[in-house]
Design a protein around this motif. Structure first.
Motif, PDB file in Angstrom:
ATOM      1  N   ALA A  25     -12.858 -79.443 -19.151  1.00 30.23           N
ATOM      2  CA  ALA A  25     -12.768 -77.999 -19.331  1.00 30.23           C
ATOM      3  C   ALA A  25     -14.140 -77.377 -19.530  1.00 30.23           C
ATOM      4  O   ALA A  25     -14.443 -76.305 -18.999  1.00 30.23           O
ATOM      5  N   ALA A  26     -14.994 -78.045 -20.309  1.00 33.89           N
ATOM      6  CA  ALA A  26     -16.329 -77.510 -20.564  1.00 33.89           C
ATOM      7  C   ALA A  26     -17.136 -77.423 -19.267  1.00 33.89           C
ATOM      8  O   ALA A  26     -17.846 -76.441 -19.018  1.00 33.89           O
ATOM      9  N   LEU A  27     -17.037 -78.435 -18.406  1.00 33.98           N
ATOM     10  CA  LEU A  27     -17.800 -78.415 -17.158  1.00 33.98           C
ATOM     11  C   LEU A  27     -17.216 -77.435 -16.143  1.00 33.98           C
ATOM     12  O   LEU A  27     -17.957 -76.749 -15.439  1.00 33.98           O
ATOM     13  N   VAL A  28     -15.884 -77.368 -16.070  1.00 40.41           N
ATOM     14  CA  VAL A  28     -15.274 -76.436 -15.122  1.00 40.41           C
ATOM     15  C   VAL A  28     -15.662 -75.011 -15.447  1.00 40.41           C
ATOM     16  O   VAL A  28     -15.849 -74.177 -14.552  1.00 40.41           O
ATOM     17  N   ARG A  29     -15.805 -74.723 -16.724  1.00 37.09           N
ATOM     18  CA  ARG A  29     -16.171 -73.358 -17.125  1.00 37.09           C
ATOM     19  C   ARG A  29     -17.468 -72.915 -16.450  1.00 37.09           C
ATOM     20  O   ARG A  29     -17.608 -71.767 -16.047  1.00 37.09           O
ATOM     21  N   PHE A  30     -18.419 -73.817 -16.315  1.00 30.94           N
ATOM     22  CA  PHE A  30     -19.709 -73.442 -15.734  1.00 30.94           C
ATOM     23  C   PHE A  30     -19.802 -73.755 -14.251  1.00 30.94           C
ATOM     24  O   PHE A  30     -20.455 -73.031 -13.502  1.00 30.94           O
ATOM     25  N   LEU A  31     -19.145 -74.842 -13.817  1.00 36.68           N
ATOM     26  CA  LEU A  31     -19.260 -75.250 -12.422  1.00 36.68           C
ATOM     27  C   LEU A  31     -18.327 -74.471 -11.506  1.00 36.68           C
ATOM     28  O   LEU A  31     -18.686 -74.185 -10.366  1.00 36.68           O
ATOM     29  N   GLY A  32     -17.126 -74.202 -11.974  1.00 41.24           N
ATOM     30  CA  GLY A  32     -16.118 -73.606 -11.101  1.00 41.24           C
ATOM     31  C   GLY A  32     -15.678 -74.550  -9.999  1.00 41.24           C
ATOM     32  O   GLY A  32     -15.154 -74.129  -8.980  1.00 41.24           O
ATOM     33  N   ASP A  33     -15.884 -75.857 -10.203  1.00 40.62           N
ATOM     34  CA  ASP A  33     -15.555 -76.862  -9.190  1.00 40.62           C
ATOM     35  C   ASP A  33     -14.832 -77.998  -9.886  1.00 40.62           C
ATOM     36  O   ASP A  33     -15.440 -78.794 -10.610  1.00 40.62           O
ATOM     37  N   ILE A  34     -13.544 -78.089  -9.649  1.00 39.02           N
ATOM     38  CA  ILE A  34     -12.730 -79.067 -10.364  1.00 39.02           C
ATOM     39  C   ILE A  34     -13.096 -80.501  -9.994  1.00 39.02           C
ATOM     40  O   ILE A  34     -13.188 -81.385 -10.857  1.00 39.02           O
ATOM     41  N   ASP A  35     -13.320 -80.754  -8.693  1.00 36.44           N
ATOM     42  CA  ASP A  35     -13.634 -82.115  -8.277  1.00 36.44           C
ATOM     43  C   ASP A  35     -14.966 -82.583  -8.846  1.00 36.44           C
ATOM     44  O   ASP A  35     -15.079 -83.713  -9.334  1.00 36.44           O
ATOM     45  N   LEU A  36     -15.979 -81.723  -8.801  1.00 34.09           N
ATOM     46  CA  LEU A  36     -17.279 -82.089  -9.339  1.00 34.09           C
ATOM     47  C   LEU A  36     -17.186 -82.333 -10.844  1.00 34.09           C
ATOM     48  O   LEU A  36     -17.788 -83.278 -11.375  1.00 34.09           O
ATOM     49  N   ALA A  38      -2.711 -79.342  -4.346  1.00 34.80           N
ATOM     50  CA  ALA A  38      -3.102 -78.310  -5.310  1.00 34.80           C
ATOM     51  C   ALA A  38      -4.609 -78.103  -5.301  1.00 34.80           C
ATOM     52  O   ALA A  38      -5.098 -76.970  -5.304  1.00 34.80           O
ATOM     53  N   LYS A  39      -5.362 -79.188  -5.277  1.00 33.53           N
ATOM     54  CA  LYS A  39      -6.819 -79.071  -5.246  1.00 33.53           C
ATOM     55  C   LYS A  39      -7.281 -78.423  -3.939  1.00 33.53           C
ATOM     56  O   LYS A  39      -8.203 -77.596  -3.941  1.00 33.53           O
ATOM     57  N   ALA A  40      -6.638 -78.801  -2.829  1.00 35.06           N
ATOM     58  CA  ALA A  40      -7.005 -78.203  -1.538  1.00 35.06           C
ATOM     59  C   ALA A  40      -6.698 -76.713  -1.534  1.00 35.06           C
ATOM     60  O   ALA A  40      -7.473 -75.907  -0.992  1.00 35.06           O
ATOM     61  N   LYS A  41      -5.595 -76.319  -2.137  1.00 33.37           N
ATOM     62  CA  LYS A  41      -5.232 -74.899  -2.212  1.00 33.37           C
ATOM     63  C   LYS A  41      -6.274 -74.122  -2.999  1.00 33.37           C
ATOM     64  O   LYS A  41      -6.693 -73.029  -2.594  1.00 33.37           O
ATOM     65  N   ILE A  42      -6.711 -74.671  -4.100  1.00 29.97           N
ATOM     66  CA  ILE A  42      -7.735 -74.005  -4.914  1.00 29.97           C
ATOM     67  C   ILE A  42      -9.029 -73.851  -4.114  1.00 29.97           C
ATOM     68  O   ILE A  42      -9.656 -72.786  -4.105  1.00 29.97           O
ATOM     69  N   ARG A  43      -9.404 -74.919  -3.410  1.00 32.28           N
ATOM     70  CA  ARG A  43     -10.647 -74.874  -2.641  1.00 32.28           C
ATOM     71  C   ARG A  43     -10.542 -73.918  -1.467  1.00 32.28           C
ATOM     72  O   ARG A  43     -11.411 -73.047  -1.265  1.00 32.28           O
ATOM     73  N   ASP A  44      -9.469 -74.047  -0.681  1.00 27.81           N
ATOM     74  CA  ASP A  44      -9.367 -73.274   0.556  1.00 27.81           C
ATOM     75  C   ASP A  44      -9.084 -71.797   0.303  1.00 27.81           C
ATOM     76  O   ASP A  44      -9.531 -70.933   1.070  1.00 27.81           O
ATOM     77  N   ALA A  45      -8.339 -71.504  -0.761  1.00 31.53           N
ATOM     78  CA  ALA A  45      -8.008 -70.109  -1.060  1.00 31.53           C
ATOM     79  C   ALA A  45      -9.076 -69.434  -1.910  1.00 31.53           C
ATOM     80  O   ALA A  45      -8.994 -68.233  -2.168  1.00 31.53           O
ATOM     81  N   GLY A  46     -10.071 -70.210  -2.345  1.00 32.52           N
ATOM     82  CA  GLY A  46     -11.123 -69.623  -3.167  1.00 32.52           C
ATOM     83  C   GLY A  46     -10.613 -69.113  -4.506  1.00 32.52           C
ATOM     84  O   GLY A  46     -11.102 -68.112  -5.024  1.00 32.52           O
ATOM     85  N   ILE A  47      -9.617 -69.802  -5.080  1.00 35.67           N
ATOM     86  CA  ILE A  47      -9.080 -69.374  -6.373  1.00 35.67           C
ATOM     87  C   ILE A  47     -10.169 -69.508  -7.431  1.00 35.67           C
ATOM     88  O   ILE A  47     -10.744 -70.576  -7.618  1.00 35.67           O
TER      89      ILE A  47
END
Length: 396
Positions: free
Chosen positions: A19-30, A154-163
């Motif tokens: 959660a801490a990294l997603v907050r700054f990265l905005g990239d779930i896979d990374l 779900a991950k592809a949807k987030i990436r492709d839709a720019g959520i």
């Protein structure tokens, strides 16, 4: 220190680190890859160096550095912006918005309406609870391959839709609530099968939600449901690690502080007069906790509550729980007819309930087969040992 200690930190801190990294990265896979790399490093180093004073801080810092290293190797503009965000993260001002807890923020973010409801829940369980795909599949009663596909989609949807990964506005919160509550409750249920840390995390998130949304009765109902269920943990297993069913539990071992808190929340829900599924389930648990003995349980009230729950949120699992109440009010024969019509063949609890009903009806050979089916499907060791004990009692 051994690997088991690292695994304990993983269970407790994986969600916070992601959660801490997603907050700054905005990239779930990374974020996930960086945190997993950090834990892999911990497995190699901690047995030699010992556990750091702040294991969570060590994991987050190491993951952050791994993410920076990867971003520096990439040449895209987005990667450079993400690297800058991570480099300045320690001095960044708090993000404005109604949700300020990183883990709770990530739950709301993953419960974006563009994702299918089950995908929202599964993805958040993966991120916040650190649950494996197999564990999440068991929670959903689906094959592991099916759940793996849902997570990938779900991950592809987030990436492709720019959520976007951002704090939802106040107006967005109610629309996300159903998915959020489902996530918290599934985390709790997964923990209830053997991981007290997950139960504590679910209760913690439930309290945060109740503070965030005090006028939402279903939030209050979910918190009450978890507290009342958790109150019985000290009595749920015997000294041999065998499950003790609710009617046989030593009620003096229940946590009466949690019971009092949960019952007060149920009364608050009743005063609102806006019943929902979590509130009704909490009311069922409150009826159980009211009874000084198993024999004093008001099964008629429990049956009526399950009737109400079936009208609001029908499901085969709710129908199975209702059948248990029917067995106590109308007898095992009436309940068995209901159970046999449910078709939950992959659910070990159905076979366990069916076995008990058949045993009560004196149909021993069929009860033996039902216990064997339940044992084959049961994942939890305490439940499996209990079922094996009941089977031995029938076949002596």
């Amino acid at each position: 220190m051994d690997t088991v200690d690292v695994e304990g930190v993983f269970r407790a801190e994986y969600g916070r680190a992601v959660a801490a990294l997603v907050r700054f990265l905005g990239d779930i896979d990374l974020a996930e890859e960086a945190v997993q790399d950090a834990f892999a490093t911990a497995v190699r180093r901690w047995p030699e160096t010992g556990m750091p004073p702040s294991p969570a801080g060590w994991i987050i810092t190491t993951a952050r550095n791994r993410a920076i290293d990867r971003l520096r190797r990439e040449s895209t503009r987005e990667a450079r912006h993400a690297e800058a965000a991570l480099l300045h993260a320690p001095d960044a001002p708090p993000e404005e918005g109604p949700v300020r807890d990183d883990r709770l923020r990530l739950i709301f973010t993953c419960c974006h309406p563009a994702l299918a409801p089950q995908a929202r829940v599964a993805l958040t369980l993966r991120l916040l609870g650190g649950l494996s795909t197999a564990q999440i599949a068991r929670a959903f009663l689906v094959p592991g391959a099916t759940m793996a596909q849902r997570l990938v989609r779900a991950k592809a949807k987030i990436r492709d839709a720019g959520i976007p990964y951002r704090v939802p506005r106040d107006a967005d919160l109610p629309g996300r609530l159903g998915g959020v509550l489902a996530v918290v409750y599934l985390i709790f249920n997964q923990g209830y099968e053997g991981s007290p840390d997950l139960c504590r995390e679910a209760v913690r998130l439930g309290r945060l939600l109740a503070e965030l949304m005090p006028d939402e009765p279903e939030v209050t109902g979910l918190l009450a449901l978890m507290l009342l269920s958790e109150s019985r943990r000290p009595a749920r297993q015997d000294e041999d690690g065998v499950l003790v069913p609710l009617p046989q539990q030593d009620r003096s071992r229940w946590d009466h502080g949690l019971i009092a808190e949960g019952q007060a929340l149920v009364r608050r829900c009743l005063r609102r007069g806006r019943p929902g599924p979590y509130q009704i389930q909490a009311a069922v648990q409150a009826v159980h906790s009211d009874a000084p003995t198993a024999e004093a349980t008001d099964w008629g009230q429990i049956r009526r509550l399950y009737d109400q729950l079936m009208a609001l949120a029908p499901s085969p699992v709710v129908a199975l729980n209702r059948a248990v109440a029917v067995a106590e009010t109308e007898g095992p024969r009436a309940a068995l007819e209901l159970v046999d019509a449910l078709g939950l063949d992959r659910y070990h609890v159905l076979h366990a309930v069916r076995a008990d009903l058949l045993r009560r009806l004196g149909r021993t050979p069929q009860a033996v087969r039902a216990y064997e089916a339940a044992i084959a499907l049961a994942e939890n060791p305490a439940e499996r040992r209990y079922l094996e004990r009941r089977l031995r009692e029938l076949t002596r």
